[in-house]
Design a protein around this motif. Sequence first.
Motif, PDB file in Angstrom:
ATOM      1  N   ARG A   1       0.804  -1.220   0.000  1.00  0.00           N
ATOM      2  CA  ARG A   1       0.000   0.000   0.000  1.00  0.00           C
ATOM      3  C   ARG A   1       0.836   1.269   0.000  1.00  0.00           C
ATOM      4  O   ARG A   1       0.298   2.375  -0.136  1.00  0.00           O
ATOM      5  CB  ARG A   1      -0.915   0.027   1.223  1.00  0.00           C
ATOM      6  CG  ARG A   1      -1.891  -1.127   1.318  1.00  0.00           C
ATOM      7  CD  ARG A   1      -2.547  -1.181   2.701  1.00  0.00           C
ATOM      8  NE  ARG A   1      -3.075   0.117   3.087  1.00  0.00           N
ATOM      9  CZ  ARG A   1      -2.851   0.712   4.266  1.00  0.00           C
ATOM     10  NH1 ARG A   1      -2.066   0.132   5.166  1.00  0.00           N
ATOM     11  NH2 ARG A   1      -3.379   1.865   4.549  1.00  0.00           N
TER      12      ARG A   1
ATOM     13  N   MET B   1      -0.289   5.328  -0.713  1.00  0.00           N
ATOM     14  CA  MET B   1      -0.470   6.196   0.448  1.00  0.00           C
ATOM     15  C   MET B   1       0.310   7.498   0.357  1.00  0.00           C
ATOM     16  O   MET B   1       0.017   8.451   1.077  1.00  0.00           O
ATOM     17  CB  MET B   1      -0.046   5.452   1.728  1.00  0.00           C
ATOM     18  CG  MET B   1      -0.922   4.290   2.127  1.00  0.00           C
ATOM     19  SD  MET B   1      -2.595   4.806   2.606  1.00  0.00           S
ATOM     20  CE  MET B   1      -3.499   4.436   1.096  1.00  0.00           C
TER      21      MET B   1
ATOM     22  N   PRO C   1       0.597  10.204  -1.737  1.00  0.00           N
ATOM     23  CA  PRO C   1      -0.060  11.506  -1.921  1.00  0.00           C
ATOM     24  C   PRO C   1      -0.865  11.948  -0.705  1.00  0.00           C
ATOM     25  O   PRO C   1      -0.826  13.132  -0.326  1.00  0.00           O
ATOM     26  CB  PRO C   1      -0.964  11.271  -3.139  1.00  0.00           C
ATOM     27  CG  PRO C   1      -0.341  10.135  -3.864  1.00  0.00           C
ATOM     28  CD  PRO C   1       0.221   9.246  -2.799  1.00  0.00           C
ATOM     29  N   ALA C   2      -1.575  11.022  -0.066  1.00  0.00           N
ATOM     30  CA  ALA C   2      -2.375  11.390   1.100  1.00  0.00           C
ATOM     31  C   ALA C   2      -1.494  11.770   2.284  1.00  0.00           C
ATOM     32  O   ALA C   2      -1.803  12.697   3.038  1.00  0.00           O
ATOM     33  CB  ALA C   2      -3.304  10.232   1.480  1.00  0.00           C
ATOM     34  N   VAL C   3      -0.371  11.062   2.459  1.00  0.00           N
ATOM     35  CA  VAL C   3       0.559  11.410   3.535  1.00  0.00           C
ATOM     36  C   VAL C   3       1.124  12.808   3.316  1.00  0.00           C
ATOM     37  O   VAL C   3       1.159  13.642   4.234  1.00  0.00           O
ATOM     38  CB  VAL C   3       1.692  10.365   3.617  1.00  0.00           C
ATOM     39  CG1 VAL C   3       2.823  10.868   4.517  1.00  0.00           C
ATOM     40  CG2 VAL C   3       1.157   9.036   4.141  1.00  0.00           C
ATOM     41  N   ARG C   4       1.549  13.101   2.114  1.00  0.00           N
ATOM     42  CA  ARG C   4       2.088  14.431   1.829  1.00  0.00           C
ATOM     43  C   ARG C   4       1.060  15.526   2.044  1.00  0.00           C
ATOM     44  O   ARG C   4       1.395  16.640   2.476  1.00  0.00           O
ATOM     45  CB  ARG C   4       2.612  14.470   0.394  1.00  0.00           C
ATOM     46  CG  ARG C   4       3.941  13.754   0.216  1.00  0.00           C
ATOM     47  CD  ARG C   4       4.391  13.757  -1.232  1.00  0.00           C
ATOM     48  NE  ARG C   4       5.771  13.285  -1.372  1.00  0.00           N
ATOM     49  CZ  ARG C   4       6.347  12.994  -2.525  1.00  0.00           C
ATOM     50  NH1 ARG C   4       5.648  13.099  -3.669  1.00  0.00           N
ATOM     51  NH2 ARG C   4       7.605  12.579  -2.562  1.00  0.00           N
ATOM     52  N   ALA C   5      -0.201  15.233   1.781  1.00  0.00           N
ATOM     53  CA  ALA C   5      -1.254  16.234   1.960  1.00  0.00           C
ATOM     54  C   ALA C   5      -1.426  16.622   3.422  1.00  0.00           C
ATOM     55  O   ALA C   5      -1.880  17.728   3.728  1.00  0.00           O
ATOM     56  CB  ALA C   5      -2.566  15.705   1.392  1.00  0.00           C
ATOM     57  N   HIS C   6      -1.060  15.729   4.345  1.00  0.00           N
ATOM     58  CA  HIS C   6      -1.192  16.001   5.785  1.00  0.00           C
ATOM     59  C   HIS C   6       0.053  16.660   6.383  1.00  0.00           C
ATOM     60  O   HIS C   6       0.004  17.122   7.524  1.00  0.00           O
ATOM     61  CB  HIS C   6      -1.467  14.702   6.541  1.00  0.00           C
ATOM     62  CG  HIS C   6      -2.869  14.198   6.398  1.00  0.00           C
ATOM     63  ND1 HIS C   6      -3.968  14.852   6.912  1.00  0.00           N
ATOM     64  CD2 HIS C   6      -3.355  13.085   5.788  1.00  0.00           C
ATOM     65  CE1 HIS C   6      -5.064  14.175   6.638  1.00  0.00           C
ATOM     66  NE2 HIS C   6      -4.725  13.096   5.949  1.00  0.00           N
TER      67      HIS C   6
ATOM     68  N   ILE D   1      -1.977  11.067  10.062  1.00  0.00           N
ATOM     69  CA  ILE D   1      -1.178  10.196   9.191  1.00  0.00           C
ATOM     70  C   ILE D   1      -1.194   8.769   9.702  1.00  0.00           C
ATOM     71  O   ILE D   1      -1.357   7.809   8.930  1.00  0.00           O
ATOM     72  CB  ILE D   1       0.251  10.743   9.079  1.00  0.00           C
ATOM     73  CG1 ILE D   1       0.240  12.083   8.328  1.00  0.00           C
ATOM     74  CG2 ILE D   1       1.179   9.744   8.392  1.00  0.00           C
ATOM     75  CD1 ILE D   1       1.556  12.802   8.339  1.00  0.00           C
TER      76      ILE D   1
ATOM     77  N   LEU E   1      -4.431   7.142   9.026  1.00  0.00           N
ATOM     78  CA  LEU E   1      -4.498   6.754   7.618  1.00  0.00           C
ATOM     79  C   LEU E   1      -3.733   5.446   7.373  1.00  0.00           C
ATOM     80  O   LEU E   1      -4.259   4.506   6.762  1.00  0.00           O
ATOM     81  CB  LEU E   1      -3.926   7.874   6.756  1.00  0.00           C
ATOM     82  CG  LEU E   1      -3.833   7.635   5.256  1.00  0.00           C
ATOM     83  CD1 LEU E   1      -5.219   7.650   4.630  1.00  0.00           C
ATOM     84  CD2 LEU E   1      -2.943   8.699   4.609  1.00  0.00           C
TER      85      LEU E   1
ATOM     86  N   GLU F   1      -5.220   2.353   8.953  1.00  0.00           N
ATOM     87  CA  GLU F   1      -6.629   2.155   8.578  1.00  0.00           C
ATOM     88  C   GLU F   1      -7.535   2.300   9.804  1.00  0.00           C
ATOM     89  O   GLU F   1      -8.405   1.485  10.066  1.00  0.00           O
ATOM     90  CB  GLU F   1      -6.819   0.811   7.891  1.00  0.00           C
ATOM     91  CG  GLU F   1      -5.997   0.689   6.605  1.00  0.00           C
ATOM     92  CD  GLU F   1      -6.190  -0.637   5.897  1.00  0.00           C
ATOM     93  OE1 GLU F   1      -6.871  -0.674   4.861  1.00  0.00           O
ATOM     94  OE2 GLU F   1      -5.632  -1.642   6.403  1.00  0.00           O
ATOM     95  N   ASN F   2      -7.269   3.394  10.557  1.00  0.00           N
ATOM     96  CA  ASN F   2      -8.050   3.756  11.745  1.00  0.00           C
ATOM     97  C   ASN F   2      -7.964   2.713  12.864  1.00  0.00           C
ATOM     98  O   ASN F   2      -8.912   2.555  13.642  1.00  0.00           O
ATOM     99  CB  ASN F   2      -9.514   4.019  11.373  1.00  0.00           C
ATOM    100  CG  ASN F   2      -9.662   5.227  10.477  1.00  0.00           C
ATOM    101  OD1 ASN F   2      -9.099   6.291  10.740  1.00  0.00           O
ATOM    102  ND2 ASN F   2     -10.407   5.076   9.392  1.00  0.00           N
TER     103      ASN F   2
END
Length: 276
Positions: free
Chosen positions: A216, A220, A222-227, A261, A264, A267-268
């Motif tokens: 995974r 992951m 792009p989403a990590v960088r967004a945070h 992060i 994410l 997965e919670n």
Amino acid sequence: MGVISQDPMPVLANQPRAYGDALVVAGKVSDRSRIRDLRQTGALKLIFPRSYDNPNLTAVAINTAGGITGGDRFFLNAEVGPDAHLTLTTQAAERAYRAAQGSGHVSTRIRVANGATAYWLPQETILFEGANLRRRLDIDLAADAQLLLVEPLVFGRLAMGETLRRFALDDRIMVRRDGVPAYFDGTRLAAGTALQRPALLAGARAAAQVVMISPRAEAMLPAVRAHLSAQGGASLMAPDMLVMRVLAQDSFELRQSLLPILDLLTENQLPTSWRL
């Protein structure tokens, strides 16, 4: 499957010491991960919160000595059997206190079998003035095992007005996959002035690194960088290996960056102790 140190610390005469040694083995039983073996002695204890809706096993480490100082020794071994899932975390932030003599030694070794997953998610380690801490984290992954690790460090509590002038930290992380080194990180600091250097913490008082080895990982990124804030960065070292580093002014700001992060990436399934 022993827990004897390969690098013993010298015995210091007339100095109180804490010693803790623990081993946990997780195995897959039916559709759940369960304890296959458990041994613990001294000031290191493991507890296992029950979760009826989570088939994975979580172990919470507790240092009953209340912290780490010179001469203390703690050893934690964990083994994750085929297709099992083990999360290792801590009850609260660890504290490295002033050492009158010698260093405190913390050694963690994790072995993860084929198809298994290990989450190494300790809360912050806080260094106090005069601390002398030597840590080793060694993780051996089978070829298709998965890993998520986080290592947060806090250099004095900003809210308490603490400034580190003299301390020592010797910290190393080694991850091997199928016997081949996949990730190595080494930190050695010996004075508070080092924290000001631009190539190190540039004045930040808290730092963390996150490593994810999983199919995974690339998805992951792009989403990590967004945070991430401006004081953080994330990259792929391989298509299935994500590495992130983040700096912060204090532990509160660090947690604000890490929590979304880690939610994410897990997965919670971040351990409850992180939110207490």
